[in-house]
Write a protein that holds these residues in place. Sequence first.
Motif, PDB file in Angstrom:
ATOM      1  N   MET A   1       0.848  -1.195   0.000  1.00 22.60           N
ATOM      2  CA  MET A   1       0.000   0.000   0.000  1.00 22.60           C
ATOM      3  C   MET A   1       0.882   1.242   0.000  1.00 22.60           C
ATOM      4  SD  MET A   1      -2.949   1.208   2.712  1.00 22.60           S
ATOM      5  CE  MET A   1      -1.765   1.460   4.033  1.00 22.60           C
ATOM      6  N   ASN A   2       0.600   2.154  -0.909  1.00 26.87           N
ATOM      7  CA  ASN A   2       1.342   3.397  -1.027  1.00 26.87           C
ATOM      8  C   ASN A   2       0.680   4.466  -0.145  1.00 26.87           C
ATOM      9  OD1 ASN A   2       2.482   5.896  -1.934  1.00 26.87           O
ATOM     10  ND2 ASN A   2       3.097   4.859  -3.824  1.00 26.87           N
ATOM     11  N   PRO A 214      -2.627   4.719 -11.744  1.00 31.83           N
ATOM     12  CA  PRO A 214      -1.944   3.612 -11.041  1.00 31.83           C
ATOM     13  C   PRO A 214      -2.401   3.422  -9.592  1.00 31.83           C
ATOM     14  CG  PRO A 214      -0.487   5.504 -11.212  1.00 31.83           C
ATOM     15  CD  PRO A 214      -1.706   5.836 -12.027  1.00 31.83           C
ATOM     16  N   VAL A 215      -3.501   4.054  -9.201  1.00 35.32           N
ATOM     17  CA  VAL A 215      -4.011   3.892  -7.834  1.00 35.32           C
ATOM     18  C   VAL A 215      -4.442   2.448  -7.631  1.00 35.32           C
ATOM     19  CG1 VAL A 215      -5.805   4.580  -6.209  1.00 35.32           C
ATOM     20  CG2 VAL A 215      -4.716   6.289  -7.687  1.00 35.32           C
ATOM     21  N   GLY A 216      -3.970   1.847  -6.559  1.00 35.02           N
ATOM     22  CA  GLY A 216      -4.306   0.460  -6.270  1.00 35.02           C
ATOM     23  C   GLY A 216      -5.705   0.302  -5.709  1.00 35.02           C
ATOM     24  N   PHE A 220      -7.726   2.873  -2.972  1.00 36.18           N
ATOM     25  CA  PHE A 220      -8.981   3.485  -3.384  1.00 36.18           C
ATOM     26  C   PHE A 220     -10.102   3.166  -2.392  1.00 36.18           C
ATOM     27  CE2 PHE A 220     -13.026   3.278  -5.691  1.00 36.18           C
ATOM     28  CZ  PHE A 220     -13.100   4.573  -6.177  1.00 36.18           C
ATOM     29  N   VAL A 221     -10.204   1.900  -1.997  1.00 37.24           N
ATOM     30  CA  VAL A 221     -11.266   1.511  -1.070  1.00 37.24           C
ATOM     31  C   VAL A 221     -11.069   2.174   0.292  1.00 37.24           C
ATOM     32  CG1 VAL A 221     -12.311  -0.430   0.159  1.00 37.24           C
ATOM     33  CG2 VAL A 221     -11.728  -0.659  -2.257  1.00 37.24           C
ATOM     34  N   LEU A 222      -9.833   2.203   0.775  1.00 41.72           N
ATOM     35  CA  LEU A 222      -9.578   2.834   2.068  1.00 41.72           C
ATOM     36  C   LEU A 222      -9.881   4.330   2.031  1.00 41.72           C
ATOM     37  CD1 LEU A 222      -6.287   1.114   3.292  1.00 41.72           C
ATOM     38  CD2 LEU A 222      -8.595   0.844   4.204  1.00 41.72           C
ATOM     39  N   SER A 223      -9.618   4.967   0.898  1.00 47.53           N
ATOM     40  CA  SER A 223      -9.907   6.402   0.797  1.00 47.53           C
ATOM     41  C   SER A 223     -11.406   6.676   0.885  1.00 47.53           C
ATOM     42  CB  SER A 223      -9.359   6.956  -0.523  1.00 47.53           C
ATOM     43  OG  SER A 223     -10.083   6.445  -1.640  1.00 47.53           O
ATOM     44  N   LYS A 224     -12.213   5.695   0.515  1.00 49.00           N
ATOM     45  CA  LYS A 224     -13.659   5.833   0.624  1.00 49.00           C
ATOM     46  C   LYS A 224     -14.164   5.502   2.029  1.00 49.00           C
ATOM     47  CE  LYS A 224     -14.359   6.949  -3.671  1.00 49.00           C
ATOM     48  NZ  LYS A 224     -14.847   8.303  -4.019  1.00 49.00           N
TER      49      LYS A 224
END
Length: 369
Positions: A1-2, A214-216, A220-224
């Motif tokens: 995870m970045n 290039p978003v993993g 993406f899910v964690l940002s939501k």
Amino acid sequence: MNRKILAILLKKEISLMKRNPIIPRLIVAMPILVMLIIPLVTTLDVKNVGVAVVDNDRTELSRRIIADMDASEYLSVKGCYFSYDEAFRQVEEGVADAIVTIPKDYFKDLTNGRKPELDLKANGVNATKGTLGAQYATMSIANSLSRWQAEQGVSLSLPESATVNLYNPTLDFRHYMIPALMVVLLIIICGFLPALNLVSEKETGTIEAMNVTPVGRLEFVLSKLIPYWVVGILVITVGMCIGWLVYGLVPEGNAINIYLAAILFSLVMSGLGVFIANKSTTILQSIFMMFAFIVIFQLMSGLFTPIASMPRWAQCITYAIPPRYFIEIMRSVYLKGSTVADLWVQYMALSSFALLFCLMAGMTYKKRV
């Protein structure tokens, strides 16, 4: 995870939430309105139960019984009648909800060591009002007889009994309801809002631009999810403050136990919301799907109806309802002062549901559309 990418995405989500004219107001206004209004109007207490009395004794004691019932905030004597048929007519017309018949020579039989019985009938059309009204009338009569015996020095053959209400001595229904209302707030805010936010990006097409970056999937899910976890903590804090300032209700146990359960439940509902959004193509579709879950959660979690009163098959289904465990934790910590050690089964259940729904949210998100 970045982490750098996740931080940028979180900044974007917070900016979108601020720009949305509805979400910030909803986050602030809904907890205040729900905690201030619903405990005042939603109650299982029944007041102003109409009672028709047939007084065949016509003694000072019978008049005292009638006066005490009429003085109660839960009972209202609609009249004294000479016959049962007259009193029953009041029930048929909807004026009275119960009939109390005092037999002839009631006081005489009491003083002579006999145990005469009062006749009490309740209208069963409204089962709740009829049942509680009969209990209120029974308690009022018993209290009247006890006070009469103490004041007059008369020896009456009355059964002695004592009741002690544990954890909620005043039987205030608000103390039972307020902790559960915080659960409803998390269901709506941490479940509905992530789903609507993600589906709205699908409809506007902005998510397509995200999918070619290039978003993993995990970032993406964690940002939501993360913004609504924070919102969940804020909602619980506002609810606890209102419960303390307005209703004088504070947790008997440690507030940390409440926050721990709130974090786990926020994971559950936000994961469910993103999962539904991943399976929906329009906002209307996601609303109907979330609404179906919310109705089931509220009706079968023990929020309004005790789980022990449900049929056996329904009780088995409630074990698959996540709010059941959160409601048990909230009420136990608030009213009984329970600890994590006492409620470890409920905490483990919430942890399992949180892990399950977050995995489902991550696995159902498709990077390419």
